[in-house]
Design a protein around this motif. Structure first.
Motif, PDB file in Angstrom:
ATOM      1  N   SER A   1      32.958  -5.656 -11.044  1.00 40.30           N
ATOM      2  CA  SER A   1      34.255  -5.079 -11.458  1.00 40.30           C
ATOM      3  C   SER A   1      35.306  -5.809 -11.280  1.00 40.30           C
ATOM      4  CB  SER A   1      34.040  -4.468 -10.607  1.00 40.30           C
ATOM      5  OG  SER A   1      33.018  -2.742  -9.850  1.00 40.30           O
ATOM      6  N   ALA A   2      34.847  -7.103 -11.045  1.00 41.39           N
ATOM      7  CA  ALA A   2      36.260  -7.675 -11.049  1.00 41.39           C
ATOM      8  C   ALA A   2      36.153  -8.813 -12.250  1.00 41.39           C
ATOM      9  CB  ALA A   2      35.727  -8.734  -9.723  1.00 41.39           C
ATOM     10  N   THR A   3      35.255  -8.319 -13.397  1.00 44.43           N
ATOM     11  CA  THR A   3      35.532  -9.821 -14.097  1.00 44.43           C
ATOM     12  C   THR A   3      36.105  -8.766 -14.897  1.00 44.43           C
ATOM     13  OG1 THR A   3      32.806 -11.190 -13.418  1.00 44.43           O
ATOM     14  CG2 THR A   3      33.644 -10.881 -15.936  1.00 44.43           C
TER      15      THR A   3
ATOM     16  N   ALA B   1      38.724 -17.740 -12.361  1.00 41.72           N
ATOM     17  CA  ALA B   1      38.862 -17.511 -11.627  1.00 41.72           C
ATOM     18  C   ALA B   1      39.468 -16.591 -11.297  1.00 41.72           C
ATOM     19  CB  ALA B   1      40.356 -18.688 -11.452  1.00 41.72           C
ATOM     20  N   LEU B   2      39.914 -15.417 -11.655  1.00 40.05           N
ATOM     21  CA  LEU B   2      40.992 -14.422 -11.334  1.00 40.05           C
ATOM     22  C   LEU B   2      39.274 -12.803 -10.849  1.00 40.05           C
ATOM     23  CD1 LEU B   2      43.354 -13.551 -14.213  1.00 40.05           C
ATOM     24  CD2 LEU B   2      43.794 -13.781 -11.609  1.00 40.05           C
ATOM     25  N   SER B   3      38.525 -13.526 -11.570  1.00 43.83           N
ATOM     26  CA  SER B   3      37.661 -12.841 -11.047  1.00 43.83           C
ATOM     27  C   SER B   3      36.366 -12.873  -9.728  1.00 43.83           C
ATOM     28  CB  SER B   3      35.921 -12.924 -11.498  1.00 43.83           C
ATOM     29  OG  SER B   3      34.599 -12.287 -11.438  1.00 43.83           O
ATOM     30  N   ASP B   4      36.463 -14.206  -9.556  1.00 41.79           N
ATOM     31  CA  ASP B   4      36.714 -15.219  -8.204  1.00 41.79           C
ATOM     32  C   ASP B   4      36.751 -14.499  -7.098  1.00 41.79           C
ATOM     33  OD1 ASP B   4      34.453 -16.573  -8.553  1.00 41.79           O
ATOM     34  OD2 ASP B   4      36.007 -18.246  -8.574  1.00 41.79           O
ATOM     35  N   GLY B   5      38.764 -14.652  -7.142  1.00 39.85           N
ATOM     36  CA  GLY B   5      39.497 -13.885  -5.842  1.00 39.85           C
ATOM     37  C   GLY B   5      38.831 -12.197  -6.157  1.00 39.85           C
ATOM     38  N   GLY B   6      38.983 -11.314  -6.551  1.00 37.70           N
ATOM     39  CA  GLY B   6      38.656 -10.104  -6.495  1.00 37.70           C
ATOM     40  C   GLY B   6      37.213 -10.255  -5.732  1.00 37.70           C
ATOM     41  N   VAL B   7      36.442 -10.499  -5.954  1.00 34.62           N
ATOM     42  CA  VAL B   7      35.128 -10.761  -5.303  1.00 34.62           C
ATOM     43  C   VAL B   7      35.540 -11.096  -3.509  1.00 34.62           C
ATOM     44  CG1 VAL B   7      33.370 -12.108  -4.591  1.00 34.62           C
ATOM     45  CG2 VAL B   7      33.381 -11.491  -7.454  1.00 34.62           C
TER      46      VAL B   7
ATOM     47  N   LEU C   1      36.852  -5.908 -14.794  1.00 38.16           N
ATOM     48  CA  LEU C   1      39.494  -6.236 -14.528  1.00 38.16           C
ATOM     49  C   LEU C   1      39.475  -7.437 -14.741  1.00 38.16           C
ATOM     50  CD1 LEU C   1      38.663  -4.612 -10.892  1.00 38.16           C
ATOM     51  CD2 LEU C   1      40.331  -3.293 -13.007  1.00 38.16           C
ATOM     52  N   ALA C   2      39.686  -8.201 -14.538  1.00 39.60           N
ATOM     53  CA  ALA C   2      40.130  -9.699 -14.881  1.00 39.60           C
ATOM     54  C   ALA C   2      40.103  -9.529 -16.267  1.00 39.60           C
ATOM     55  CB  ALA C   2      39.599 -11.147 -14.316  1.00 39.60           C
ATOM     56  N   ALA C   3      39.304  -9.843 -16.963  1.00 36.14           N
ATOM     57  CA  ALA C   3      38.977  -9.650 -18.572  1.00 36.14           C
ATOM     58  C   ALA C   3      39.781  -9.185 -19.418  1.00 36.14           C
ATOM     59  CB  ALA C   3      38.125  -9.607 -18.792  1.00 36.14           C
ATOM     60  N   GLN C   4      40.302  -7.595 -18.962  1.00 40.07           N
ATOM     61  CA  GLN C   4      40.190  -6.937 -19.715  1.00 40.07           C
ATOM     62  C   GLN C   4      42.285  -7.130 -18.910  1.00 40.07           C
ATOM     63  OE1 GLN C   4      40.003  -4.123 -21.568  1.00 40.07           O
ATOM     64  NE2 GLN C   4      42.155  -3.753 -22.041  1.00 40.07           N
ATOM     65  N   THR C   5      42.668  -7.362 -18.167  1.00 35.70           N
ATOM     66  CA  THR C   5      44.368  -7.755 -17.892  1.00 35.70           C
ATOM     67  C   THR C   5      44.742  -9.229 -18.474  1.00 35.70           C
ATOM     68  OG1 THR C   5      44.052  -6.833 -14.613  1.00 35.70           O
ATOM     69  CG2 THR C   5      45.224  -8.835 -15.628  1.00 35.70           C
ATOM     70  N   LEU C   6      43.702  -9.539 -18.995  1.00 33.89           N
ATOM     71  CA  LEU C   6      44.670 -11.208 -19.872  1.00 33.89           C
ATOM     72  C   LEU C   6      44.739 -10.023 -21.498  1.00 33.89           C
ATOM     73  CD1 LEU C   6      44.327 -12.603 -17.429  1.00 33.89           C
ATOM     74  CD2 LEU C   6      43.515 -14.943 -19.126  1.00 33.89           C
ATOM     75  N   LEU C   7      43.534  -8.925 -21.589  1.00 35.71           N
ATOM     76  CA  LEU C   7      43.885  -8.785 -23.342  1.00 35.71           C
ATOM     77  C   LEU C   7      45.367  -7.489 -23.292  1.00 35.71           C
ATOM     78  CD1 LEU C   7      42.516  -8.341 -25.730  1.00 35.71           C
ATOM     79  CD2 LEU C   7      41.670  -6.586 -24.170  1.00 35.71           C
ATOM     80  N   GLY C   8      44.947  -7.456 -22.267  1.00 36.24           N
ATOM     81  CA  GLY C   8      45.999  -6.012 -22.160  1.00 36.24           C
ATOM     82  C   GLY C   8      47.713  -7.057 -22.022  1.00 36.24           C
ATOM     83  N   ALA C   9      47.693  -7.931 -21.627  1.00 41.32           N
ATOM     84  CA  ALA C   9      48.653  -8.775 -21.383  1.00 41.32           C
ATOM     85  C   ALA C   9      48.981  -8.892 -22.533  1.00 41.32           C
ATOM     86  CB  ALA C   9      48.551  -9.642 -20.190  1.00 41.32           C
ATOM     87  N   ALA C  10      48.485  -9.636 -22.947  1.00 41.27           N
ATOM     88  CA  ALA C  10      48.477 -10.692 -24.576  1.00 41.27           C
ATOM     89  C   ALA C  10      48.426  -9.847 -25.400  1.00 41.27           C
ATOM     90  CB  ALA C  10      46.896 -11.315 -24.685  1.00 41.27           C
ATOM     91  N   LYS C  11      47.974  -8.781 -25.418  1.00 44.39           N
ATOM     92  CA  LYS C  11      48.706  -7.341 -26.682  1.00 44.39           C
ATOM     93  C   LYS C  11      50.109  -6.921 -26.410  1.00 44.39           C
ATOM     94  CE  LYS C  11      46.437  -3.742 -29.091  1.00 44.39           C
ATOM     95  NZ  LYS C  11      45.111  -2.106 -28.915  1.00 44.39           N
TER      96      LYS C  11
END
Length: 271
Positions: free
Chosen positions: A201-203, A187-193, A205-215
């Motif tokens: 790029s959107a996917t 859904a975040l990737s869809d928002g970026g698109v 960024l979205a995946a890394q954002t969730l990974l970074g927040a969790a970390k």
């Protein structure tokens, strides 16, 4: 049971067994000489060997003869027949660890008697070394057994002991949770698109954002609300986005997802 020179056997050589064996080996917990897996499926045995370089066999008895920790890593519907097959070869030296989803400790203990049993609910990120597993001790398992299992599953992520009645909630949260996270990333990737970013790029960024927040949550030990507030400036972009999420009911939807999955896990355990 000490973790030094523990011989580990897998009854079933599927993806989760392979991932755990890989974690044990890459962490230095065990060597390939300490691990063995059996499976009736030759392709599963071949894949297990290619990943781990550990011994494989078609014989469950051979696994029991060579191992102290025995992982029940078959599908839930195959547990009863597997236990019937190996019961005669189980001994007090064996610690039985079940990763069969939904199979209760009482079901296993009724088949193996006074043997030491621990039930684990892992999740699919174990396949990439970032799992979140809950586990529960059976009536004969010891603190040392629990410590050993915790160390083993920590090689593929995080492992937390909970009372068995809460394993259904673990299933609803971390067991099913990767699917919720994948949906959020999509859904975040869809928002970026939607706002002009290329899909790839959107996917990312979205995946890394969730990974970074969790970390950040895991490494700082701070409450997620505190970390959220640190990103949220007065009248800024983040608070505008958070308002949209609140209006859409994101929090309630995620809570309901965990509840629905937990209730379904309870139904499946009873059946």
């Amino acid at each position: 049971m000490s973790s030094e020179k523990v011989k580990v056997g897998f009854l079933g050589a599927g993806k989760m067994a392979t991932a755990l064996a890989k974690g044990l080996l890459s962490s230095g917990f065990a060597t390939s000489e300490d691990v063995i897996a059996s499976d009736v499926n030759a392709a599963a045995r071949e894949h297990f060997f290619l990943v781990t370089k550990a011994q494989t066999t078609a014989s469950s008895r051979e696994v029991l003869e060579q191992s102290q920790v025995i992982f029940l890593a078959v599908k839930p519907q195959s547990i009863s027949s597997l236990l019937d097959e190996v019961m005669a070869d189980l001994s007090p030296r064996h610690l039985i660890v079940s990763i069969a989803a939904g199979v209760r400790l009482s079901t296993i203990e009724s088949a193996v008697g006074d043997k030491r049993v621990i039930r684990v609910m892992p999740n699919t990120p174990c396949l990439v070394g970032e799992g979140a597993s809950g586990f529960s001790r059976g009536s004969h398992a010891t603190w040392d057994d629990a410590d050993l299992v915790s160390k083993m599953f920590s090689t593929v992520g995080l492992a937390i002991e909970v009372p068995e009645p809460l394993l259904d909630a673990v299933t609803g949260l971390s067991g099913s949770g990767p699917a919720y996270a994948f949906a959020m990333i999509e859904a975040l990737s869809d928002g970026g698109v939607l706002m002009g970013l290329p899909r790839a790029s959107a996917t990312q960024l979205a995946a890394q954002t969730l990974l970074g927040a969790a970390k950040m949550v895991l490494e700082t030990g701070e409450h997620p609300g505190q970390l959220k507030d640190a990103v949220t400036s007065p009248a800024g972009t983040t608070i505008a986005g958070l308002l949209a999420l609140e209006q859409a009911g994101l929090r309630g939807s995620l809570m309901n997802a965990v509840r629905a999955a937990t209730e379904r896990a309870r139904e499946l355990s009873r059946s």
